[in-house]
Design an enzyme around this catalytic site. Structure first.
Site, mmCIF file in Angstrom:
data_model
loop_
_atom_site.group_PDB
_atom_site.id
_atom_site.type_symbol
_atom_site.label_atom_id
_atom_site.label_comp_id
_atom_site.label_asym_id
_atom_site.label_seq_id
_atom_site.Cartn_x
_atom_site.Cartn_y
_atom_site.Cartn_z
ATOM 1 N N ASP A 63 -15.273 -2.936 -1.712
ATOM 2 C CA ASP A 63 -14.886 -2.697 -0.321
ATOM 3 C C ASP A 63 -16.146 -2.397 0.478
ATOM 4 O O ASP A 63 -16.963 -1.574 0.061
ATOM 5 C CB ASP A 63 -13.917 -1.516 -0.231
ATOM 6 C CG ASP A 63 -12.748 -1.659 -1.206
ATOM 7 O OD1 ASP A 63 -12.325 -2.807 -1.433
ATOM 8 O OD2 ASP A 63 -12.269 -0.639 -1.729
ATOM 9 N N ASP A 87 0.851 -1.181 0.000
ATOM 10 C CA ASP A 87 0.000 0.000 0.000
ATOM 11 C C ASP A 87 0.887 1.231 0.000
ATOM 12 O O ASP A 87 1.764 1.390 0.868
ATOM 13 C CB ASP A 87 -0.901 0.017 1.237
ATOM 14 C CG ASP A 87 -1.988 -1.052 1.174
ATOM 15 O OD1 ASP A 87 -2.023 -1.802 0.185
ATOM 16 O OD2 ASP A 87 -2.797 -1.123 2.108
#
Length: 238
Positions: A129, A8
């Protein structure tokens, strides 16, 4: 089942967040390409990259470290975060990305997902998500009333390569993945489903694999913290 080590990216660094909150970032490596190479050296066959700044900005922000990873690492990589138009999709795939992940646009512009999947077969995934089963967008900052399963089913005939399903409340929390919800989603659609969020031990990976319906799993913090040994995990899943 494929294990995807996660990198990330925030402000050019490899970080992990807790519950997707940008102000709860832990920096794990100042050199994302070196981190990616370490994962490759351990035997991974895919990399999962996320442009966190890009997810909020709506346009790529961490392009430089992503490009460095693509140049250095000889395994396929998938990238999500800030990819919201055809020009950006085409640019990333031209630069050598194996798969783009479309999240926010899957809600806001589903036609783009369909167009991209048609133009680039096998190279477009959808990132779903969710908090409590409802889809969140724009770096998880905005919640919708759309149920994950309903949105997934709407892309059943679009030809997308995979769905990456993230349970936001599990992400970065080292509390284990939501195996039941992920498996339920995988059974509800014919599209391959990749689990994300909370994968923090070998037992978690085995539980996901043993459902028999989940095609992959993404892990980040556990690999950095040492709670999950990448070589051992890959050997178990082989």
């Amino acid at each position: 089942m494929i294990l995807y080590p996660a990198i990330d990216l925030k402000d050019g660094q490899a970080v992990r967040l807790v519950h997707g909150e940008m102000d709860r970032a832990t920096v794990f490596n100042d050199d994302p390409a070196a981190q990616a190479q370490a994962f490759v050296d351990a035997g991974c066959t895919w990399l999962h990259l996320v442009d966190l700044n890009g997810a909020f900005a709506g346009t790529p922000v961490n392009a430089a470290p992503v490009e460095a990873i693509l140049k250095q690492c000889r395994v396929p990589a998938q990238l999500g975060g800030g990819i919201r138009d055809m020009a950006t999709i085409e640019r990333w795939l031209t630069l050598g990305l194996a798969r783009v992940i479309l999240g926010t646009v899957a809600v806001e512009n589903p036609d783009l997902v369909r167009q991209a999947a048609l133009a680039f077969p096998g190279q477009v995934a959808v990132g779903l998500d969710a908090r409590n089963g409802r889809v969140a967008t724009r770096g998880w900052a905005e919640e919708t009333e759309i149920m994950v399963t309903d949105l997934a089913r709407s892309f059943e005939d679009a030809g997308i390569a995979a769905i990456i399903y993230t349970d936001i409340l599990r992400d970065g929390a080292m509390k284990g993945p939501n195996v039941t919800a992920t498996a339920d989603l995988a059974r509800a659609v014919d599209i391959p489903v990749i689990a994300s969020g909370g994968v923090s031990s070998l037992a978690d990976l085995v539980a996901l694999r043993d459902t028999g319906v989940i095609s992959g799993a993404i892990s980040g913090r556990a690999l950095y913290d040492g709670a999950l040994d990448l070589r051992a995990a890959l050997a178990t899943l082989a």
